[in-house]
Design a protein around this motif. Sequence first.
Motif, PDB file in Angstrom:
ATOM      1  N   MET A 209     -10.944  39.982 -16.049  1.00  0.00           N
ATOM      2  CA  MET A 209     -11.118  41.268 -15.391  1.00  0.00           C
ATOM      3  C   MET A 209     -12.586  41.633 -15.240  1.00  0.00           C
ATOM      4  N   LEU A 210     -13.389  41.295 -16.242  1.00  0.00           N
ATOM      5  CA  LEU A 210     -14.827  41.553 -16.094  1.00  0.00           C
ATOM      6  C   LEU A 210     -15.412  40.668 -14.999  1.00  0.00           C
ATOM      7  N   LEU A 211     -14.931  39.428 -14.932  1.00  0.00           N
ATOM      8  CA  LEU A 211     -15.353  38.517 -13.872  1.00  0.00           C
ATOM      9  C   LEU A 211     -15.012  39.097 -12.501  1.00  0.00           C
ATOM     10  N   PHE A 212     -13.829  39.691 -12.392  1.00  0.00           N
ATOM     11  CA  PHE A 212     -13.397  40.304 -11.136  1.00  0.00           C
ATOM     12  C   PHE A 212     -14.315  41.454 -10.739  1.00  0.00           C
TER      13      PHE A 212
ATOM     14  N   ILE B  10      -8.033  35.781  -4.020  1.00  0.00           N
ATOM     15  CA  ILE B  10      -8.842  36.449  -5.050  1.00  0.00           C
ATOM     16  C   ILE B  10      -8.988  35.606  -6.314  1.00  0.00           C
ATOM     17  N   PHE B  11      -7.881  35.271  -6.953  1.00  0.00           N
ATOM     18  CA  PHE B  11      -7.972  34.569  -8.243  1.00  0.00           C
ATOM     19  C   PHE B  11      -8.790  33.284  -8.134  1.00  0.00           C
ATOM     20  N   ALA B  12      -8.424  32.418  -7.194  1.00  0.00           N
ATOM     21  CA  ALA B  12      -9.076  31.108  -7.100  1.00  0.00           C
ATOM     22  C   ALA B  12     -10.556  31.204  -6.715  1.00  0.00           C
ATOM     23  N   PRO B  13     -10.923  31.970  -5.673  1.00  0.00           N
ATOM     24  CA  PRO B  13     -12.345  32.034  -5.306  1.00  0.00           C
ATOM     25  C   PRO B  13     -13.242  32.585  -6.410  1.00  0.00           C
ATOM     26  N   ILE B  14     -12.718  33.508  -7.209  1.00  0.00           N
ATOM     27  CA  ILE B  14     -13.540  34.106  -8.265  1.00  0.00           C
ATOM     28  C   ILE B  14     -13.533  33.252  -9.528  1.00  0.00           C
ATOM     29  N   GLY B  15     -12.454  32.506  -9.728  1.00  0.00           N
ATOM     30  CA  GLY B  15     -12.319  31.726 -10.958  1.00  0.00           C
ATOM     31  C   GLY B  15     -11.523  32.434 -12.020  1.00  0.00           C
ATOM     32  N   MET B  16     -10.579  33.294 -11.594  1.00  0.00           N
ATOM     33  CA  MET B  16      -9.717  34.000 -12.547  1.00  0.00           C
ATOM     34  C   MET B  16      -8.533  33.092 -12.915  1.00  0.00           C
TER      35      MET B  16
ATOM     36  N   VAL C 165     -19.612  51.493 -12.091  1.00  0.00           N
ATOM     37  CA  VAL C 165     -20.594  52.577 -11.986  1.00  0.00           C
ATOM     38  C   VAL C 165     -21.767  52.012 -11.187  1.00  0.00           C
ATOM     39  N   PRO C 166     -21.709  52.063  -9.858  1.00  0.00           N
ATOM     40  CA  PRO C 166     -22.719  51.399  -9.030  1.00  0.00           C
ATOM     41  C   PRO C 166     -24.146  51.847  -9.303  1.00  0.00           C
ATOM     42  N   GLU C 167     -24.343  53.122  -9.623  1.00  0.00           N
ATOM     43  CA  GLU C 167     -25.701  53.612  -9.832  1.00  0.00           C
ATOM     44  C   GLU C 167     -26.413  52.869 -10.955  1.00  0.00           C
ATOM     45  N   TYR C 168     -25.635  52.336 -11.902  1.00  0.00           N
ATOM     46  CA  TYR C 168     -26.235  51.624 -13.029  1.00  0.00           C
ATOM     47  C   TYR C 168     -25.804  50.162 -13.107  1.00  0.00           C
ATOM     48  N   ASN C 169     -25.131  49.672 -12.063  1.00  0.00           N
ATOM     49  CA  ASN C 169     -24.676  48.279 -12.057  1.00  0.00           C
ATOM     50  C   ASN C 169     -23.730  47.967 -13.217  1.00  0.00           C
ATOM     51  N   ILE C 170     -22.996  48.971 -13.675  1.00  0.00           N
ATOM     52  CA  ILE C 170     -22.110  48.795 -14.828  1.00  0.00           C
ATOM     53  C   ILE C 170     -20.708  48.396 -14.367  1.00  0.00           C
ATOM     54  N   ALA C 171     -20.150  47.397 -15.035  1.00  0.00           N
ATOM     55  CA  ALA C 171     -18.741  47.035 -14.890  1.00  0.00           C
ATOM     56  C   ALA C 171     -18.103  47.153 -16.262  1.00  0.00           C
ATOM     57  N   LEU C 172     -16.976  47.836 -16.329  1.00  0.00           N
ATOM     58  CA  LEU C 172     -16.332  48.104 -17.613  1.00  0.00           C
ATOM     59  C   LEU C 172     -14.841  47.845 -17.496  1.00  0.00           C
ATOM     60  N   THR C 173     -14.308  47.075 -18.426  1.00  0.00           N
ATOM     61  CA  THR C 173     -12.865  46.845 -18.466  1.00  0.00           C
ATOM     62  C   THR C 173     -12.348  47.161 -19.863  1.00  0.00           C
ATOM     63  N   ILE C 174     -11.251  47.921 -19.901  1.00  0.00           N
ATOM     64  CA  ILE C 174     -10.649  48.364 -21.161  1.00  0.00           C
ATOM     65  C   ILE C 174      -9.171  47.979 -21.139  1.00  0.00           C
ATOM     66  N   HIS C 175      -8.714  47.354 -22.217  1.00  0.00           N
ATOM     67  CA  HIS C 175      -7.315  46.932 -22.315  1.00  0.00           C
ATOM     68  C   HIS C 175      -6.733  47.411 -23.641  1.00  0.00           C
ATOM     69  N   ALA C 176      -5.452  47.763 -23.611  1.00  0.00           N
ATOM     70  CA  ALA C 176      -4.777  48.166 -24.840  1.00  0.00           C
ATOM     71  C   ALA C 176      -3.311  47.751 -24.778  1.00  0.00           C
TER      72      ALA C 176
ATOM     73  N   LYS D 173     -19.076  38.914  -3.780  1.00  0.00           N
ATOM     74  CA  LYS D 173     -18.607  37.543  -3.561  1.00  0.00           C
ATOM     75  C   LYS D 173     -17.481  37.468  -2.546  1.00  0.00           C
ATOM     76  N   LEU D 174     -16.719  38.556  -2.407  1.00  0.00           N
ATOM     77  CA  LEU D 174     -15.590  38.542  -1.483  1.00  0.00           C
ATOM     78  C   LEU D 174     -15.790  39.480  -0.299  1.00  0.00           C
ATOM     79  N   LEU D 175     -16.388  40.626  -0.546  1.00  0.00           N
ATOM     80  CA  LEU D 175     -16.703  41.574   0.518  1.00  0.00           C
ATOM     81  C   LEU D 175     -18.208  41.746   0.587  1.00  0.00           C
ATOM     82  N   SER D 176     -18.716  42.005   1.772  1.00  0.00           N
ATOM     83  CA  SER D 176     -20.149  42.258   1.912  1.00  0.00           C
ATOM     84  C   SER D 176     -20.508  43.575   1.229  1.00  0.00           C
ATOM     85  N   ALA D 177     -21.806  43.805   1.063  1.00  0.00           N
ATOM     86  CA  ALA D 177     -22.255  45.052   0.442  1.00  0.00           C
ATOM     87  C   ALA D 177     -21.784  46.255   1.252  1.00  0.00           C
ATOM     88  N   ALA D 178     -21.899  46.185   2.570  1.00  0.00           N
ATOM     89  CA  ALA D 178     -21.478  47.298   3.422  1.00  0.00           C
ATOM     90  C   ALA D 178     -19.970  47.516   3.331  1.00  0.00           C
TER      91      ALA D 178
END
Length: 528
Positions: A272-275, A223-229, A346-357, A283-288
């Motif tokens: 995390m947003l990259l992930f 995971i980390f290396a293929p994505i660039g994390m 949120v797939p319906e809107y193509n949204i990716a959200l990451t929150i850290h505290a 990039k790692l799993l197909s759409a299906a």
Amino acid sequence: MTYAKYCLPPGYSLPPPIAVQPLLLTAELEHALKSRTWYSKTTIAIKASLGGKLIFHHAHRASHEDAANLYDTKIRIASVTKVFTVLAVLLSRAEIRWEDSITKYIPGLDEAAYADVTIGALAGHTSGLGRFGYTGDLALIPGFSPAQLGLPEVTHTLPGCDAFPGGEVCSRFQVLDMFNDPAYSPTTINTEPLYTNIAFNLLGMALEHVHSKPYEQIIQELIFAPIGMHASSFETPNAIDGILPQAGERWFAAPFGNFNPSGGIWSTPNDMLLFLEALQSHKLLSAAQTRKWLQPSSLLPSLHQLIGAPWEIFRPTDIDVAVPRPINLYAKAGGVAGYSSYAVLVPEYNIALTIHAAGNDATRAVQDMLPLIAKPLISHADEQVRSRVSVNYAGTYRSNDDNKSISLVVDDGPGLLVQSAIMNGVAIIPALAKMQGLDPSNATARLYPTDPDSNGSNKEHWSLLLDRAKDGAARGFAEQECASWNWGDTARYGGQPLDRIVFHMREGKAIGVALVGWRTTVLDRLES
């Protein structure tokens, strides 16, 4: 509510937006954040993208120092790590089968007790295992007095390992002894979900068995290396690279040891947003495979929550969108003392959200921030997508001889309203309504993008669905009269579906449309 006027089909109301204007930190949102009692003493970092394009970010340091570099600073993501563990299992599908018993992959595990505990049950919190195992046992907490809970003194001695992050790490033999102890064995397998951490420890052990490598190396390579994390790891960072507790603060910053598969990752908001974007773009799993992974596996008493593997699926209905309806948020929360996080799709809107505290109130901060950020993000995306569809799809499409035409508009309802549809001189919406036993005199129909794989291609497949309005109690027992998932593909002619509509696209705009069942040549879109 508009939602009550329609029986929406499963899937998206309109195609996800490709790119939108950024969501600005409005005075209202800024006030909502800063008015929280935790804000001044909590370090936070938020990033959100839509279709891979950054549309919102906000960072704040409790120390009030410059927060610009927080997006590249490591913060413990805790149980969001579980998503990585399950993804690693899915990426190891040639070696690990979802429905196999965990005993196949962990030699020495009690086969009688664990025979029915599958990989999928472990990932979906239905294995029957408890939460922590040795970790958190009150008998191991220094200074704990059994008398304060009216407990007797115990004579059974626990090994004292894996007692808490940073403590002595159990050996593999001690781990197996714990899992094989009847006190920790699974009960009532494959029933209602119970949140469990130790289930993911078993998944980590299974990964190590099939790959013959340490779990941490497996995550790095798969995971980390293929994505660039490149900034993500399991080691506690130094004070320059990460957010660490100050003197006197009891945060869990120490290594997690055997609990790494459950919550050991340190990552940055950028990583995390990259992930999440890598999951969106397959990039790692197909759409299906990704859609299958997002399917819920268990129900909960709340009408607004479902459980996946390991997704925590929220279905709020109080988001300000043009057509109020349940919006699916596929989330995973993480939290230990001092650190908390959320990863959300949120797939319906193509949204990716990451929150850290990070801070003493980190968990409360993240719980507050999820609706504060997600609701305006989704509202903003909804406005943009409706505007885009109005420009790129709505209009009149007609044949050269004017014998065939279809007019589409964006109104206050879901999908695209079919204002009129004439095929070979016949108004087909009333005709279809009559055939389906509906009143043809006031029949209406809409188009929905029910084939996500075709979205964004040169030929987008949509479905035509007749409106079957059911207000309030008219929906029947358990809304059984709104079984819209059972209304698709109701009629075919010569093998071709009458509800299939194909938009011919050029540079994101519809230039023509074909009604498959009517064997139409492409109807050209008229210039407005």
